[in-house]
Scaffold this motif. Structure first.
Motif, PDB file in Angstrom:
ATOM      1  N   ALA A  81       0.992  -1.265  -0.132  1.00  0.00           N
ATOM      2  CA  ALA A  81       0.085  -0.050   0.078  1.00  0.00           C
ATOM      3  C   ALA A  81       0.867   1.170   0.213  1.00  0.00           C
ATOM      4  CB  ALA A  81      -1.097   0.076   1.354  1.00  0.00           C
ATOM      5  N   ASP A  82       2.020   1.511   0.505  1.00  0.00           N
ATOM      6  CA  ASP A  82       3.196   2.614   0.314  1.00  0.00           C
ATOM      7  C   ASP A  82       3.739   2.334  -0.837  1.00  0.00           C
ATOM      8  OD1 ASP A  82       4.574  -0.031   1.315  1.00  0.00           O
ATOM      9  OD2 ASP A  82       5.058   0.972   2.614  1.00  0.00           O
ATOM     10  N   LEU A  83       3.914   1.459  -1.847  1.00  0.00           N
ATOM     11  CA  LEU A  83       4.469   1.449  -2.501  1.00  0.00           C
ATOM     12  C   LEU A  83       6.235   1.476  -2.161  1.00  0.00           C
ATOM     13  CD1 LEU A  83       2.404   3.968  -4.734  1.00  0.00           C
ATOM     14  CD2 LEU A  83       2.001   1.635  -5.166  1.00  0.00           C
ATOM     15  N   ALA A  84       6.303   0.604  -1.436  1.00  0.00           N
ATOM     16  CA  ALA A  84       7.636   0.240  -1.007  1.00  0.00           C
ATOM     17  C   ALA A  84       8.376  -0.349  -2.267  1.00  0.00           C
ATOM     18  CB  ALA A  84       7.825  -0.556   0.337  1.00  0.00           C
ATOM     19  N   GLN A  85       7.829  -1.556  -2.656  1.00  0.00           N
ATOM     20  CA  GLN A  85       7.984  -2.291  -3.472  1.00  0.00           C
ATOM     21  C   GLN A  85       8.626  -1.486  -4.588  1.00  0.00           C
ATOM     22  OE1 GLN A  85       8.963  -5.493  -2.846  1.00  0.00           O
ATOM     23  NE2 GLN A  85       8.683  -5.347  -0.147  1.00  0.00           N
ATOM     24  N   GLY A  94       3.277   6.917  -9.513  1.00  0.00           N
ATOM     25  CA  GLY A  94       4.364   7.332  -9.531  1.00  0.00           C
ATOM     26  C   GLY A  94       4.934   8.650  -9.447  1.00  0.00           C
ATOM     27  N   GLY A  95       4.049   9.441  -8.868  1.00  0.00           N
ATOM     28  CA  GLY A  95       4.521  10.221  -7.926  1.00  0.00           C
ATOM     29  C   GLY A  95       4.918   9.877  -6.648  1.00  0.00           C
ATOM     30  N   LEU A  96       4.622   9.405  -5.706  1.00  0.00           N
ATOM     31  CA  LEU A  96       4.883   8.418  -4.404  1.00  0.00           C
ATOM     32  C   LEU A  96       6.335   8.353  -4.776  1.00  0.00           C
ATOM     33  CD1 LEU A  96       4.751   8.447  -1.557  1.00  0.00           C
ATOM     34  CD2 LEU A  96       3.090   7.100  -1.485  1.00  0.00           C
ATOM     35  N   MET A  97       5.796   6.882  -5.691  1.00  0.00           N
ATOM     36  CA  MET A  97       7.624   6.191  -6.047  1.00  0.00           C
ATOM     37  C   MET A  97       8.542   6.546  -6.181  1.00  0.00           C
ATOM     38  SD  MET A  97       5.168   3.577  -8.850  1.00  0.00           S
ATOM     39  CE  MET A  97       7.435   3.133  -9.475  1.00  0.00           C
ATOM     40  N   THR A  98       8.417   7.376  -7.228  1.00  0.00           N
ATOM     41  CA  THR A  98       9.675   8.625  -7.407  1.00  0.00           C
ATOM     42  C   THR A  98       9.932   9.405  -6.319  1.00  0.00           C
ATOM     43  OG1 THR A  98       8.178  10.644  -8.015  1.00  0.00           O
ATOM     44  CG2 THR A  98       8.779   8.626  -9.639  1.00  0.00           C
ATOM     45  N   LEU A  99       9.183  10.426  -5.152  1.00  0.00           N
ATOM     46  CA  LEU A  99       9.501  10.940  -4.394  1.00  0.00           C
ATOM     47  C   LEU A  99      10.249   9.757  -3.226  1.00  0.00           C
ATOM     48  CD1 LEU A  99       6.678  12.876  -3.511  1.00  0.00           C
ATOM     49  CD2 LEU A  99       8.593  13.305  -4.493  1.00  0.00           C
ATOM     50  N   ARG A 100       9.701   8.286  -2.961  1.00  0.00           N
ATOM     51  CA  ARG A 100      10.564   7.550  -2.032  1.00  0.00           C
ATOM     52  C   ARG A 100      11.532   7.326  -2.883  1.00  0.00           C
ATOM     53  NH1 ARG A 100       7.370   4.243   1.124  1.00  0.00           N
ATOM     54  NH2 ARG A 100       8.733   2.882   1.692  1.00  0.00           N
ATOM     55  N   ALA A 101      12.139   7.040  -4.383  1.00  0.00           N
ATOM     56  CA  ALA A 101      13.119   6.413  -4.503  1.00  0.00           C
ATOM     57  C   ALA A 101      14.080   7.305  -4.449  1.00  0.00           C
ATOM     58  CB  ALA A 101      12.981   6.303  -5.951  1.00  0.00           C
ATOM     59  N   HIS A 102      13.914   8.824  -4.524  1.00  0.00           N
ATOM     60  CA  HIS A 102      14.751  10.078  -3.864  1.00  0.00           C
ATOM     61  C   HIS A 102      15.187  10.092  -2.533  1.00  0.00           C
ATOM     62  CE1 HIS A 102      16.584  13.491  -4.477  1.00  0.00           C
ATOM     63  NE2 HIS A 102      15.876  14.254  -2.997  1.00  0.00           N
ATOM     64  N   VAL A 135      -0.555  10.955  -6.769  1.00  0.00           N
ATOM     65  CA  VAL A 135      -0.973  10.130  -5.500  1.00  0.00           C
ATOM     66  C   VAL A 135       0.955  10.610  -4.400  1.00  0.00           C
ATOM     67  CG1 VAL A 135      -1.175   8.421  -3.970  1.00  0.00           C
ATOM     68  CG2 VAL A 135      -1.663   8.984  -6.064  1.00  0.00           C
ATOM     69  N   ALA A 136       0.641  11.313  -3.344  1.00  0.00           N
ATOM     70  CA  ALA A 136       1.053  11.974  -2.615  1.00  0.00           C
ATOM     71  C   ALA A 136       1.151  12.422  -1.263  1.00  0.00           C
ATOM     72  CB  ALA A 136       2.176  13.148  -3.256  1.00  0.00           C
ATOM     73  N   VAL A 137      -0.055  12.870  -1.675  1.00  0.00           N
ATOM     74  CA  VAL A 137      -0.125  13.713   0.071  1.00  0.00           C
ATOM     75  C   VAL A 137      -2.363  13.442   0.059  1.00  0.00           C
ATOM     76  CG1 VAL A 137       0.890  15.807   0.594  1.00  0.00           C
ATOM     77  CG2 VAL A 137      -1.124  15.724  -1.211  1.00  0.00           C
ATOM     78  N   GLY A 138      -2.567  12.811   1.471  1.00  0.00           N
ATOM     79  CA  GLY A 138      -4.108  12.048   1.858  1.00  0.00           C
ATOM     80  C   GLY A 138      -4.722  13.495   2.270  1.00  0.00           C
ATOM     81  N   PRO A 139      -6.154  13.478   1.915  1.00  0.00           N
ATOM     82  CA  PRO A 139      -6.785  11.499   2.037  1.00  0.00           C
ATOM     83  C   PRO A 139      -6.972  11.099   0.781  1.00  0.00           C
ATOM     84  CG  PRO A 139      -8.703  13.267   2.917  1.00  0.00           C
ATOM     85  CD  PRO A 139      -7.306  13.673   2.409  1.00  0.00           C
ATOM     86  N   ALA A 161      -5.332   1.158  -3.191  1.00  0.00           N
ATOM     87  CA  ALA A 161      -5.057   2.073  -3.536  1.00  0.00           C
ATOM     88  C   ALA A 161      -6.005   2.935  -2.163  1.00  0.00           C
ATOM     89  CB  ALA A 161      -6.136   2.371  -4.701  1.00  0.00           C
ATOM     90  N   ASN A 162      -7.236   2.169  -1.979  1.00  0.00           N
ATOM     91  CA  ASN A 162      -7.852   1.818  -0.609  1.00  0.00           C
ATOM     92  C   ASN A 162      -7.025   2.208   1.101  1.00  0.00           C
ATOM     93  OD1 ASN A 162     -11.071   2.309   0.702  1.00  0.00           O
ATOM     94  ND2 ASN A 162     -10.043   0.441   1.651  1.00  0.00           N
ATOM     95  N   SER A 163      -6.131   1.668   1.099  1.00  0.00           N
ATOM     96  CA  SER A 163      -4.910   1.649   1.526  1.00  0.00           C
ATOM     97  C   SER A 163      -3.636   2.104   1.874  1.00  0.00           C
ATOM     98  CB  SER A 163      -4.655   0.239   2.668  1.00  0.00           C
ATOM     99  OG  SER A 163      -5.718  -0.875   2.486  1.00  0.00           O
ATOM    100  N   ARG A 164      -3.457   3.409   0.704  1.00  0.00           N
ATOM    101  CA  ARG A 164      -2.655   4.107   0.277  1.00  0.00           C
ATOM    102  C   ARG A 164      -2.722   4.605   1.525  1.00  0.00           C
ATOM    103  NH1 ARG A 164      -0.633   2.588  -2.625  1.00  0.00           N
ATOM    104  NH2 ARG A 164      -1.748   3.001  -4.902  1.00  0.00           N
ATOM    105  N   SER A 165      -0.381   4.452   1.943  1.00  0.00           N
ATOM    106  CA  SER A 165       0.448   4.837   2.984  1.00  0.00           C
ATOM    107  C   SER A 165       1.243   5.813   2.315  1.00  0.00           C
ATOM    108  CB  SER A 165       0.441   4.129   3.867  1.00  0.00           C
ATOM    109  OG  SER A 165       1.392   4.585   4.563  1.00  0.00           O
ATOM    110  N   THR A 166       1.765   6.959   2.825  1.00  0.00           N
ATOM    111  CA  THR A 166       2.554   7.963   2.734  1.00  0.00           C
ATOM    112  C   THR A 166       3.460   8.300   3.844  1.00  0.00           C
ATOM    113  OG1 THR A 166       1.280  10.096   3.057  1.00  0.00           O
ATOM    114  CG2 THR A 166       1.263   9.082   0.261  1.00  0.00           C
ATOM    115  N   GLU A 167       3.119   7.434   4.972  1.00  0.00           N
ATOM    116  CA  GLU A 167       3.682   8.928   5.985  1.00  0.00           C
ATOM    117  C   GLU A 167       4.655   8.099   6.408  1.00  0.00           C
ATOM    118  OE1 GLU A 167       3.403   6.888  11.044  1.00  0.00           O
ATOM    119  OE2 GLU A 167       1.710   6.054   9.297  1.00  0.00           O
ATOM    120  N   GLU A 168       5.485   6.980   5.893  1.00  0.00           N
ATOM    121  CA  GLU A 168       7.185   7.206   6.048  1.00  0.00           C
ATOM    122  C   GLU A 168       8.126   8.464   5.188  1.00  0.00           C
ATOM    123  OE1 GLU A 168      10.515   3.557   4.768  1.00  0.00           O
ATOM    124  OE2 GLU A 168       8.606   2.849   4.369  1.00  0.00           O
TER     125      GLU A 168
END
Length: 303
Positions: free
Chosen positions: A94-98, A128-136, A152-156, A225-232
């Protein structure tokens, strides 16, 4: 630039990567002279690299353009589990870590062939926004610039359909034929402000309706997508704007991620500007392809 009749680009290359829990085979390709500055397009859900084809063809005159399909999307199969038992939380991702880890590995693989600073321009849409932010932030991927489009980068997060599918996963997975196709088509239609051409609609929904694996994949993406998390990473977004040029582009009529999200993201990322495109929904590349092309061309030439 007409995205509705964009030329098909075949993803001829395969990148093999293993994480602690999955083995991945990512389909990708590149266009343009290898000596040109690198430019990477990142798609979101439930799309594939196809949404970027027309832009990739045009910009390949000026950049070495890279396209790829995320695992479980388009031509890239879902990762294969390396163990018999994986927790539901890890499998859901859900946090797209993988997916972010795979993208970071692919980015660094490509970077081996880049000349100069080893930094690419990155254009990302949706998750893809959250993915690229995490990768950076978490994997050390350094970009020359970052353009975030209806991301997708900030909730809710979450649409009613996400919650409905998450609570009735078995029911939706069991749907087949015209009923399931209707669900997918309705969902995709809501992403666009203008009516999509039949050719575009057929291309966007085909991966999800043509096989049982596709149908299961679509339901899985909605549950995720229902459980998406950007907390990290959300608390570290300010670091991004401090280190590299960032631009935010948003469709004014986006019904998936309301335009009011854009100034909130702007503040968190500590960036100077938000570009709002009128007459565009979440699929801004189809609603206003010409306007988006101009904005991308200006941004990339500036940086």
């Amino acid at each position: 630039m007409d995205s509705s009749s964009s030329p098909t680009i075949e993803l001829k290359e395969v990148f093999h990567h293993s994480t602690a829990v999955f083995d991945y085979n990512i389909r990708w390709t590149s266009l343009g002279n290898p000596t040109l500055p690198p430019l990477i397009f990142v798609h979101g859900t439930p799309w594939s690299s196809r949404v970027w084809h027309s832009y990739a063809k045009s910009l390949a005159q000026y950049f070495r353009v890279y396209l790829f399909d995320n695992p479980g999307f388009g031509d890239s199969p879902l990762g294969k589990a390396r163990a018999d038992t994986i927790s539901k939380e890890v499998a859901l991702d859900a946090d797209l870590a993988q997916q972010s880890e795979v993208f970071a590995a692919l980015y660094k693989f490509w970077a081996q062939d880049w000349q100069g600073s080893k930094r690419a321009h990155v254009v990302a849409h949706d998750h893809g926004g959250l993915m690229t932010l995490r990768a950076h932030l978490l994997h050390g991927c350094e970009y020359r610039s970052l353009c975030l489009i209806d991301v997708v980068a900030v909730g809710p997060f979450g649409k009613p359909l996400f919650k409905l599918m998450a609570e009735n996963e078995g029911v939706f997975t069991a749907l087949t034929g015209p009923v399931f196709e209707g669900v997918v088509e309705s969902y995709i239609r809501d992403a666009a402000h203008k009516e999509l051409t039949r050719e575009t609609m057929d291309a966007l929904k085909k991966p999800w309706i043509s096989s049982e694996e596709g149908r299961r994949g679509f339901v899985r993406q909605m549950v995720q997508a229902n459980s998406r998390s950007t907390e990290e990473v959300e608390g570290r977004y300010h670091e991004v704007g401090e280190k590299l040029p960032v631009r935010i582009i948003w469709g004014k009529e986006d019904e998936w991620l309301p335009v009011e999200t854009a100034p909130r993201l702007k503040e968190k990322l500590n960036v100077q500007e938000v570009v709002v495109i009128e007459g565009a929904g979440h699929l801004v590349m189809y609603d206003q392809p010409g306007r988006l092309g101009i904005e991308l061309g200006w941004w990339l030439s500036k940086n």
